[in-house]
Design a protein around this motif. Structure first.
Motif, PDB file in Angstrom:
ATOM      1  N   GLN A  78      18.964   3.547  10.570  1.00  0.00           N
ATOM      2  CA  GLN A  78      20.340   3.195  11.043  1.00  0.00           C
ATOM      3  C   GLN A  78      20.336   2.045  12.266  1.00  0.00           C
ATOM      4  O   GLN A  78      21.135   1.232  11.916  1.00  0.00           O
ATOM      5  N   VAL A  79      19.430   1.794  12.817  1.00  0.00           N
ATOM      6  CA  VAL A  79      19.409   0.699  13.936  1.00  0.00           C
ATOM      7  C   VAL A  79      19.145  -0.326  13.216  1.00  0.00           C
ATOM      8  O   VAL A  79      19.770  -1.403  13.520  1.00  0.00           O
ATOM      9  N   ALA A  80      18.083  -0.251  12.151  1.00  0.00           N
ATOM     10  CA  ALA A  80      17.589  -1.661  11.509  1.00  0.00           C
ATOM     11  C   ALA A  80      18.875  -2.276  10.748  1.00  0.00           C
ATOM     12  O   ALA A  80      19.025  -3.346  10.753  1.00  0.00           O
ATOM     13  N   THR A  81      19.290  -1.274  10.149  1.00  0.00           N
ATOM     14  CA  THR A  81      20.710  -1.809   9.258  1.00  0.00           C
ATOM     15  C   THR A  81      21.665  -2.170  10.110  1.00  0.00           C
ATOM     16  O   THR A  81      22.589  -3.503   9.625  1.00  0.00           O
TER      17      THR A  81
ATOM     18  N   GLU B 189      11.024  -2.306  13.794  1.00  0.00           N
ATOM     19  CA  GLU B 189      10.649  -3.761  13.453  1.00  0.00           C
ATOM     20  C   GLU B 189       9.751  -3.577  11.824  1.00  0.00           C
ATOM     21  O   GLU B 189      10.506  -4.437  11.103  1.00  0.00           O
ATOM     22  N   LYS B 190       9.495  -2.479  11.681  1.00  0.00           N
ATOM     23  CA  LYS B 190       8.995  -2.647   9.908  1.00  0.00           C
ATOM     24  C   LYS B 190      10.037  -2.383   9.064  1.00  0.00           C
ATOM     25  O   LYS B 190      10.135  -3.102   8.235  1.00  0.00           O
ATOM     26  N   GLU B 191      11.157  -1.548   9.551  1.00  0.00           N
ATOM     27  CA  GLU B 191      12.508  -1.501   8.679  1.00  0.00           C
ATOM     28  C   GLU B 191      13.090  -2.869   8.712  1.00  0.00           C
ATOM     29  O   GLU B 191      13.778  -3.150   7.685  1.00  0.00           O
ATOM     30  N   VAL B 192      13.346  -3.598   9.865  1.00  0.00           N
ATOM     31  CA  VAL B 192      14.147  -4.801   9.894  1.00  0.00           C
ATOM     32  C   VAL B 192      13.331  -5.697   8.868  1.00  0.00           C
ATOM     33  O   VAL B 192      14.090  -6.571   8.148  1.00  0.00           O
ATOM     34  N   ARG B 193      12.228  -6.000   8.872  1.00  0.00           N
ATOM     35  CA  ARG B 193      11.203  -6.810   8.099  1.00  0.00           C
ATOM     36  C   ARG B 193      11.451  -6.466   6.567  1.00  0.00           C
ATOM     37  O   ARG B 193      11.497  -7.404   5.924  1.00  0.00           O
ATOM     38  N   ALA B 194      11.609  -5.251   6.398  1.00  0.00           N
ATOM     39  CA  ALA B 194      11.479  -4.777   4.973  1.00  0.00           C
ATOM     40  C   ALA B 194      13.127  -5.144   4.501  1.00  0.00           C
ATOM     41  O   ALA B 194      13.061  -5.695   3.515  1.00  0.00           O
ATOM     42  N   GLN B 195      14.019  -5.112   5.276  1.00  0.00           N
ATOM     43  CA  GLN B 195      15.518  -5.353   4.750  1.00  0.00           C
ATOM     44  C   GLN B 195      15.441  -6.666   4.599  1.00  0.00           C
ATOM     45  O   GLN B 195      16.149  -7.361   3.719  1.00  0.00           O
ATOM     46  N   MET B 196      15.123  -7.653   5.776  1.00  0.00           N
ATOM     47  CA  MET B 196      15.228  -8.954   5.749  1.00  0.00           C
ATOM     48  C   MET B 196      14.469  -9.698   4.570  1.00  0.00           C
ATOM     49  O   MET B 196      14.819 -10.862   4.089  1.00  0.00           O
ATOM     50  N   SER B 197      13.640  -9.049   4.229  1.00  0.00           N
ATOM     51  CA  SER B 197      12.550  -9.664   3.059  1.00  0.00           C
ATOM     52  C   SER B 197      13.339  -9.609   1.733  1.00  0.00           C
ATOM     53  O   SER B 197      12.785 -10.623   0.762  1.00  0.00           O
ATOM     54  N   THR B 198      14.454  -9.151   1.513  1.00  0.00           N
ATOM     55  CA  THR B 198      15.143  -8.942   0.642  1.00  0.00           C
ATOM     56  C   THR B 198      16.291  -9.769   0.554  1.00  0.00           C
ATOM     57  O   THR B 198      17.209 -10.005  -0.492  1.00  0.00           O
ATOM     58  N   ILE B 199      16.653 -10.339   1.519  1.00  0.00           N
ATOM     59  CA  ILE B 199      17.856 -11.182   1.942  1.00  0.00           C
ATOM     60  C   ILE B 199      17.890 -12.382   1.146  1.00  0.00           C
ATOM     61  O   ILE B 199      16.765 -13.068   1.223  1.00  0.00           O
TER      62      ILE B 199
END
Length: 546
Positions: free
Chosen positions: A313-316, A347-357
């Protein structure tokens, strides 16, 4: 002369405008794509509009696409001191006409504007916000259409509520209050990043009977011009809102020097607002009345995370809060305070989400990020990234790329700061950049104080926590740190009628756009007492002898 109105009329109960999804195969997606294609292929000329008449100076500015800055969508005529003075004179001359119109008629005009945007011009307004403002279709929809419609509809209802708010009366006396428009004109100065704000700043004072001189941001002249045409179609009389695009100094200096200045309705940078306020102070003896000064300015908005929070939730919240509309929101998440125990997962989740932007042309609906508004913004944001590369105290963790060869593109960027006072942790950047400071879990309350004290701004902020006591602690510690505070949500996306918007400190006067409090700033109350049987002698009963 107005017809007699022997009725107390209720404004239709406002509800928030439904948000279209623009999903594949939907009729709105097809209509939106057609509007984008047509408007991108059509170059227009934008005049100054004073008293309903088009004025052309020949001193031209260009309207280009942020994602393709070689594509000129429009050219607009810039107002100089002469045209601004004409607009002021017209606004002042139109006062008596506009203030004499029943408030229900003013409300009807604003409600018709809302209906025209909702039903007839939805796709043109959205297309303008996308092509010129650089918004994705969803960001355009929630701003340029839905929020503006909400402002218009809710403000009409708030006006009714204000006018209905009357004092009590004692025996033999009738007390009431008149809510008069201000004496003079209101100077509306609107920003590039929200068509809704651009539309609300002139129409809110006009709803309350004021006349307006409107200076749109040079980077967003296009959709305000479309709105001026809609105002005319809705029946707004000439001279009520006068449209004067131009340089800040040419327009602002003339407006602020006028003895008829009654108010300023502003959204923009803190520096410009403070300069305007200073000028008003220097001119204070020349005005007919003390001008009302209403402003929403900068922000260094935060996401604060407790160790009990949900990492995904934080990463999103970080990705949406910091990178939607390229971070070009006063409310965009620009700094985050994260506990060590959660940083690895976040950090892991932010990287995962940003990799698809995907980043690119907003007319490609698969792109989440577009270009920043112009060359000045690109250069400013780039300078912060270069500063980070050149100095100790922080490092670029994700992103950081910049390319202005065709459009003004800045990659979504996460900076990891070891110094909580590093430049990117405390200064407003207004781009797709968020700085993260990782703190020891045991220092929760200490870091809350750091968040409160390390920035001059106080616009928006959020706390992510499952622990309710931790939420309460954050609410208390950050009481004056944000005018709009969010619990387990990103610090963006205020909805008219639900979350009135505005902040304090260096973020503005906190007069809450989207509330009756804002409209109260555009009226001057007169109390009237009528005595039915007036006394005929000065003597009171206590004066009589025993």
């Amino acid at each position: 002369m107005n017809l007699v109105n022997n009725a107390i009329i209720n404004v239709p109960e406002p509800t928030n405008e439904p948000i279209y999804s623009y999903a594949p195969g939907s009729p709105e997606r097809k209509a939106m794509q057609a509007a984008l294609k047509e408007m991108a292929a059509t170059k227009i000329e934008i005049p100054i509009i004073i008293g309903g008449k088009e004025v052309r100076t020949g001193n031209m500015g260009k309207v280009t696409m942020p994602h393709d800055h070689g594509h000129v969508l429009a050219e607009y005529h810039k107002a100089g001191p002469k045209e601004v003075q004409q607009a002021i004179d017209c606004a002042v001359a139109s006062q008596e006409m506009w203030r004499s119109i029943r408030w229900e008629e003013r409300a009807a005009i604003m409600l018709k504007v809302a209906e025209l945007i909702s039903k007839k011009y939805r796709y043109q307004i959205n297309a303008g916000a996308m092509l010129v403002g650089g918004k994705t279709v969803f960001q355009a929809e929630i701003d340029a259409v839905c929020e503006l419609i909400d402002f218009l509809r809710f403000n009409a209802k708030y006006a009714e509520e204000i006018y209905r708010n009357q004092p009590t009366s004692s025996e033999g006396v009738w007390n009431y209050v008149q809510y008069r428009p201000l004496e003079g004109f209101v100077f509306a100065v609107t920003p590039f990043n929200f068509t809704a704000i651009a539309g609300n700043l002139p129409t809110a004072p006009a709803m309350m009977g004021n006349t307006v001189v409107w200076k749109p941001a040079s980077a967003l002249v296009y959709t305000p011009y479309l709105l001026m045409q809609i105002f005319e179609e809705a029946g707004l009389p000439p001279g009520v809102i006068n449209f004067v695009p131009g340089s800040g100094s040419d327009v602002g200096n003339t407006a602020l020097a006028s003895e008829h200045l009654a108010g300023i309705h502003f959204t923009g940078s803190t520096r410009v607002f403070q300069s305007m306020w200073k000028t008003v102070g220097e001119n204070i003896t020349k005005y007919h009345a003390y001008p009302r000064i209403v402003g929403e300015t900068g922000g260094k908005d935060f996401i604060f995370v407790h160790s009990s929070a949900d990492a995904k939730q934080v990463a999103t919240g970080i990705v949406r809060g910091a990178f939607e509309f390229q971070g070009q929101k006063c409310s965009a998440a620009s700094r985050a305070f994260i506990p060590k125990s959660l940083w690895g997962d976040i950090e892991k989740e932010v990287r995962a989400q940003m990799s698809t932007i995907k980043m690119g042309d907003p007319t490609d609906f698969t792109n989440f990020v577009g270009a920043v508004i112009d060359k000045a913004a690109f250069d400013n944001i780039s300078s912060y990234l270069q500063y980070t590369r050149d100095n100790d105290g922080a490092e670029i963790l994700i992103g950081g790329g910049c390319d202005d060869s065709k459009g003004y593109f800045v990659e979504p960027t996460v900076i990891l700061a070891t110094d909580p006072h590093f430049k990117t942790m405390v200064e407003e950047i207004f781009g797709p950049v968020i700085s993260v400071y990782v703190y020891d879990d045991a220092d929760y309350e200490k870091t809350l104080r750091l968040c409160d004290e390390s920035s001059p701004y106080a616009l928006t902020g959020s706390i992510f926590a499952k622990d309710r006591l931790a939420v309460g602690t954050a609410m208390a510690a950050l009481e004056h740190s944000a005018g709009n505070f969010y619990i387990n949500d990103k610090p963006t996306g205020a909805v008219v009628g639900q979350q009135p918007f505005g902040g304090g400190r260096a973020s503005g006067t906190n007069d809450k756009a989207g509330s009756a409090a804002n409209l109260m700033r555009w009226v001057s109350m007169r109390t009237v007492k009528e005595t039915f049987l007036a006394p005929s002698t000065y003597e009171y009963p206590f004066l009589q002898k025993d």
